[in-house]
Design a protein around this motif. Sequence first.
Motif, short mmCIF file in Angstrom:
data_model
loop_
_atom_site.label_atom_id
_atom_site.label_comp_id
_atom_site.label_asym_id
_atom_site.label_seq_id
_atom_site.Cartn_x
_atom_site.Cartn_y
_atom_site.Cartn_z
N ARG A 153 0.60 -1.19 0.06
CA ARG A 153 0.04 -0.01 -0.42
C ARG A 153 0.62 1.18 0.28
O ARG A 153 1.94 1.54 0.05
N HIS A 154 0.25 2.24 -0.52
CA HIS A 154 0.42 3.88 -0.92
C HIS A 154 2.70 3.46 -1.64
O HIS A 154 3.37 4.15 -1.24
N LYS A 155 3.14 2.22 -2.10
CA LYS A 155 4.44 2.39 -2.69
C LYS A 155 4.16 1.73 -3.79
O LYS A 155 5.24 2.44 -5.08
N ASP A 180 -5.33 -2.07 -5.09
CA ASP A 180 -5.59 -0.37 -5.70
C ASP A 180 -6.55 -0.58 -7.01
O ASP A 180 -7.38 0.29 -7.13
N MET A 253 1.27 7.86 -7.41
CA MET A 253 0.41 6.90 -5.79
C MET A 253 -0.77 7.39 -5.40
O MET A 253 -1.13 6.73 -5.14
N ASP A 254 -0.75 9.46 -5.12
CA ASP A 254 -2.18 9.31 -4.57
C ASP A 254 -2.84 9.56 -5.22
O ASP A 254 -4.19 9.39 -4.51
N GLU A 257 -4.24 5.53 -5.11
CA GLU A 257 -5.01 5.60 -4.22
C GLU A 257 -5.99 5.86 -3.88
O GLU A 257 -7.43 5.68 -3.78
N SER A 264 -9.41 1.96 3.86
CA SER A 264 -9.58 3.16 4.55
C SER A 264 -10.52 3.82 4.80
O SER A 264 -11.68 2.84 4.99
#
Lengths: 320, 104, 293
Positions: A153-155, A180, A253-254, A257, A264
């Motif tokens: 996640r986030h990577k 994702d 990456m954002d 997300e 989340s």
Amino acid sequence: MSKWQTLQTRSFLESTARQRAQGLVDEGSFTELVGPTERFISPHLPELGEAVEFDDGVVTGIGLLGKHPAIVISQEGRFIGGAVGEVGGAKMVGALKLAQSIYEKLQAENPAEVQARRPIVLISFETGGVRLHEANAGLLAHAEVMDQIQNLRHKVPVVSVVGSKIGCFGGMGFVAAATDVIVMSEFSRIGLTGPEVIEQEMGRAEFDASDRALVFRTTGGKHKYIMGDCNYLVPDSIAAFRQQAIAIAALPMDAIENLRRIGSRSAIERQMQLVAMAAEVSPTDAKDMWKAIGNENPQQLIDANYTDFMAQAKRLTPAA
Amino acid sequence: MALTQLKYEFSPATPRALPVPAVHFGVVGSGDMEVIIENKDLGGKAVATVVTPVTGFDHVWEMVLRRFMDECQLGNVAISINDNNATPVVVSLRLRQALLEIEG
Amino acid sequence: METMMGQGRLAIDMIVDQDSFAENQIPNFSVPCEDYAPGAVVGTARINGRECTVIANDAMECNPRFPVVYAGIIGMEEGYKMAMAVYRSIEADADLPVAKKRPLLLIVDTPGNGPGKVEEIIGMNKSTGAYQLALAEARKAGHPVLAVVIGRAISGAFLCHGLQADQIISLSSKYNTMIHVMPLTSIARITKQDLERLTALSTSNPVFAAGPEFFFRLGGVEEIMESPQAMRECVTRHLDDIYTLKAVNRTDKLGPWGRGELGEQRGGRITRKKVMARMNEQFDAVADRYLNA
């Protein structure tokens, strides 16, 4: 035409797991890891007198999308329905761990290049979930896959590529939901409970599993696109899926997300609203939801070809 | 109830080498099979191993494999097959397709 | 006591400090309505004085809006409610060091996920996926997550409520505890295998048979408890163990990965690790091509 070029024009739906894996990445860039010549067959199937496959039904490897290393996991539905056992599960877990270690190496050695060279994971699902012949090991492997997805996640973007005949069901339905980004064609499906089991639970009057159109509008690509559960709907060719993968690899990456459905508190708050809407609409058919979302003539969308559907369909988007 | 393993050996008259280290083809679907053909120093001979849940077709396998070996004359190769009830026609086809993978 | 099945609320009382369980009391947690996901019980309790989040199944409840959800089934509302309890717990302790993060105690008695048409139309897979991700996030943030199987831990519902925990403990099958994907009779039917033969094989290979003892041999369950009265002591001990491992950064011994390693130690899953080792080896040989494209 090279073999790779021929693959590009092929139907994704009709392709084998290995063809999909090779064709999703740049020409000539695919290296299979733990491929058939390694002969990691299931240690459990022979005991039961069941046919084995040298790759245990999962193709894993690495290729490139431009400068992005692309870790590919591709399931073969023709081998025991693509069901996941100990070896196939370990290949999935190993490939996801590999993506993490590539990311960490890049982050440590070349932080300025992370965006440009960030790895991406492509999972081409074709499975009903756990392989019953080795059910317990298969189930435990599912939990490990989920754990690795959270590690990324986030990577590293993890992309579900769903365009196969069987689609993605059972425990792997959770896994796809947890990735994702989801890319589908209208000819494939994602869900948890397969149509036969729903019919068994609810009766044929409620759900007729032999009604192909009903099955597809309940869990198929068009429905998932309208519900916001699939981010991108593409035509049925390996090239189309590959083009979408290239576009996703380039996203920051954002932005990735924001494509998520779950993962989340804010994402699940939106999902809870959708469940409340379902309670209110009380859909007896997916078409009821399509209408509630603003599609006045669902049948027209069902009949529409890809281009018309994309132009006309009103949909929920994950981040909306 | 374990899987049956069949082994065959062939001595081609004019053995030729496989131009790549190994080739793989096929999917073990129902009524289908996969094969790996790979280079192996066997003094010019060829060996074939078939792993299958089906019993009682040893002769059929031998016949189909012999015909393939006569045709392709590969030597110093090991052929490994995982079968799930493929018919002789399918077996012949998959073996030829495996060679086409490398020889186009 | 012959079984704990269907007695999730009683199990909470037997494990936590007396009268300490406060349902729906997690900082900033709220449910949309009084009867929201009634089969998913969440709240805060104390264990030896330490605050913890409890997430359990109440098999006596039925969901008033989704009729396939009863008897401990995790439906869409249930999965999201459980996930929300986890996220609120993470937020509540966001500023605390790992040693102070509240544990999450999962009391597991669930026969499955909602198997209905509406569930498929809306996406049941998202709800259970959401809860799994939330638990994985809590575990990685440092919260000890412990699952206690008291009744049924079946297939996808166990994946969702249990298998993302740091450790899993289970009552023994003496108490009718069930951990499986499918009963052996169904596996035999679907795989067209002979039931007697499967039963005989399961004594030497735990990979397909139903029951906590088989999962134990595969590393899927850390410890089997021989009586419900042992639950409180066992929970306390495992929470201490998890805190200790997290304090010394041995999270590799916890969670699904740790159970994979345990499965190897116990001889139940020995191919898994060889596959991954070979993959790394083969990648290393070509790494340069991909790292410096």
